[in-house]
Motif scaffolding. Structure first.
Motif, short mmCIF file in Angstrom:
data_model
loop_
_atom_site.label_atom_id
_atom_site.label_comp_id
_atom_site.label_asym_id
_atom_site.label_seq_id
_atom_site.Cartn_x
_atom_site.Cartn_y
_atom_site.Cartn_z
N GLU A 21 -7.46 6.53 -0.58
CA GLU A 21 -6.71 7.27 -1.58
C GLU A 21 -5.67 6.36 -2.21
O GLU A 21 -5.06 5.55 -1.55
N GLY A 22 -5.50 6.51 -3.51
CA GLY A 22 -4.56 5.68 -4.24
C GLY A 22 -5.23 4.61 -5.08
O GLY A 22 -4.60 4.01 -5.96
N ASP B 118 -5.09 5.44 -8.83
CA ASP B 118 -3.75 5.30 -9.40
C ASP B 118 -3.38 3.85 -9.65
O ASP B 118 -2.80 3.52 -10.69
N SER C 34 4.11 6.81 -2.47
CA SER C 34 2.95 6.14 -3.04
C SER C 34 3.16 4.63 -3.05
O SER C 34 4.28 4.13 -2.86
N ALA C 35 2.08 3.91 -3.32
CA ALA C 35 2.20 2.45 -3.42
C ALA C 35 3.13 2.06 -4.56
O ALA C 35 3.92 1.12 -4.44
N ALA D 71 -4.12 -1.04 -3.16
CA ALA D 71 -4.93 -0.05 -2.44
C ALA D 71 -6.10 -0.79 -1.82
O ALA D 71 -6.42 -1.92 -2.21
N ARG E 203 1.47 6.55 3.79
CA ARG E 203 0.80 7.85 3.77
C ARG E 203 1.73 8.98 4.19
O ARG E 203 2.39 8.92 5.22
N ASP F 176 0.87 -1.18 0.00
CA ASP F 176 0.00 0.00 0.00
C ASP F 176 0.91 1.23 0.00
O ASP F 176 2.13 1.12 0.12
N LYS F 177 0.31 2.40 -0.09
CA LYS F 177 1.07 3.64 0.08
C LYS F 177 1.57 3.74 1.52
O LYS F 177 1.01 3.13 2.43
#
Length: 328
Positions: A44-45, A48, A15-16, A40, A11, A8-9
């Motif tokens: 958020e993400g 993307d 980013s992931a 994700a 935060r 995952d990202k």
């Protein structure tokens, strides 16, 4: 050595996709093959990792001012991230948000636009919301429900909170005072009856319906399906096929705690790795002690100190993965 990099990202830092790249660098440096699969969980993400935006539409922002929101339409499938239209960041964060006024109207406008442009399948990510309006503004902005007949709508949730619990659980994170939490809870309780009368759907007992301040429940009332976002992403990227035959799976996120194993990326990836009988390494920015014992976990803060972990996150990820590969 064949390694699946499925983080995952982290935060606030990487980013992931960047985290997956950092893992891959370590694998390649040790002569292995890396498969990068940024993940994700509906927060958020999501947009993307499912291909990124290829459309931009001006919609109503969380506090009423117009915002330009990116979204995706490809092969009849639309991907909408609610935070791009009604997110807390767009409202100025916890300090700038007005919890009683924050609206999901922009999300409804994006959904209407996507269907008008031909989407027959819509994935909606729930994370990062400024709102606790139960999704009513989104439904109103979507227009006549008849236009959504035959449209498959999947709501990717990163929490399993129920509809009327959303304000109490998440309201303070959106700037709501104790008094405002009570008012917002009353709003959600009234909407249960509204949705029952309007759609014949009781959202009060649905797991995940409280995601995005009840937006998930509002969409469920009109026929959408609520799913764990990590499972949806895993299916979209065919994670099971990628993990099969791997020597190691590496996942991670910024902070590991008990919720990481409840509909989040780490828990979801762990389930796929376990099913395939593949060992897993979890690299995180930091970790709750109780959660850290549930998997093979390396905390960047513990390993490098907070300052370096935050300033050089990608380098730190690469170093710890390389060290672990040397031990195998």
């Amino acid at each position: 050595m064949r390694v699946v990099a499925a983080p995952d990202k982290f935060r606030g830092t990487v980013s992931a996709a960047d985290a997956a790249s950092a893992i891959a660098r370590a694998v390649v440096s040790r002569g292995g093959t890396a498969i990068e699969v940024p993940m994700a969980d509906g927060g958020e993400g999501l947009l993307d990792v499912l291909g990124g935006p290829d459309h931009t539409t001006e919609v109503t922002g969380p506090l009423g001012s117009p915002v330009r929101a990116g979204w995706r339409l490809s092969g009849g499938t639309a991907v909408v991230e609610m935070a791009r239209a009604s997110g807390l960041v767009l409202a100025g964060g916890i300090e700038g948000n007005r919890p009683l006024d924050a609206t999901t109207a922009g999300v409804g406008e994006l959904l209407r636009h996507a269907v008008e442009l031909g989407a027959r399948r819509v994935i909606v990510g729930m994370g990062g919301s400024a709102t606790t309006d139960g999704g009513l503004a989104a439904l109103d902005a979507m227009g006549p429900m008849a236009r959504y007949r035959g449209v498959e709508m999947l709501v990717a949730c990163d929490v399993r909170t129920r509809f009327t619990e959303a304000a109490e659980v998440f309201g303070p994170q959106k700037g709501a005072s104790d008094a405002q939490v009570r008012l917002l809870t009353g709003r959600l309780e009234r909407l249960v009856q509204v949705y029952l009368e309007r759609f014949g759907s009781d959202v009060s007992s649905l797991d995940r319906a409280g995601a995005a301040g009840g937006l998930a429940g509002g969409l469920a009332a009109m026929g959408a399906e609520l799913v764990d976002g990590v499972d949806l992403v895993a299916e979209e990227v065919r994670l099971d096929e990628l993990v099969a035959g791997a020597d190691l799976v590496v996942t991670g996120e910024g902070w590991l705690d008990a919720t990481s194993f409840q509909g989040k990326v780490v828990g979801g990836v762990a389930a796929y790795a376990a099913a395939a009988g593949v060992p897993m390494l979890v690299v995180v920015g930091g970790a709750d002690e109780d959660a850290a014992v549930r998997a093979d976990v390396v905390s960047l803060v513990d390993r490098f100190g907070a300052e370096r972990a935050l300033a050089e996150t990608m380098t730190c990820i690469t170093e710890v993965v390389a060290e672990r590969l040397d031990d195998l």
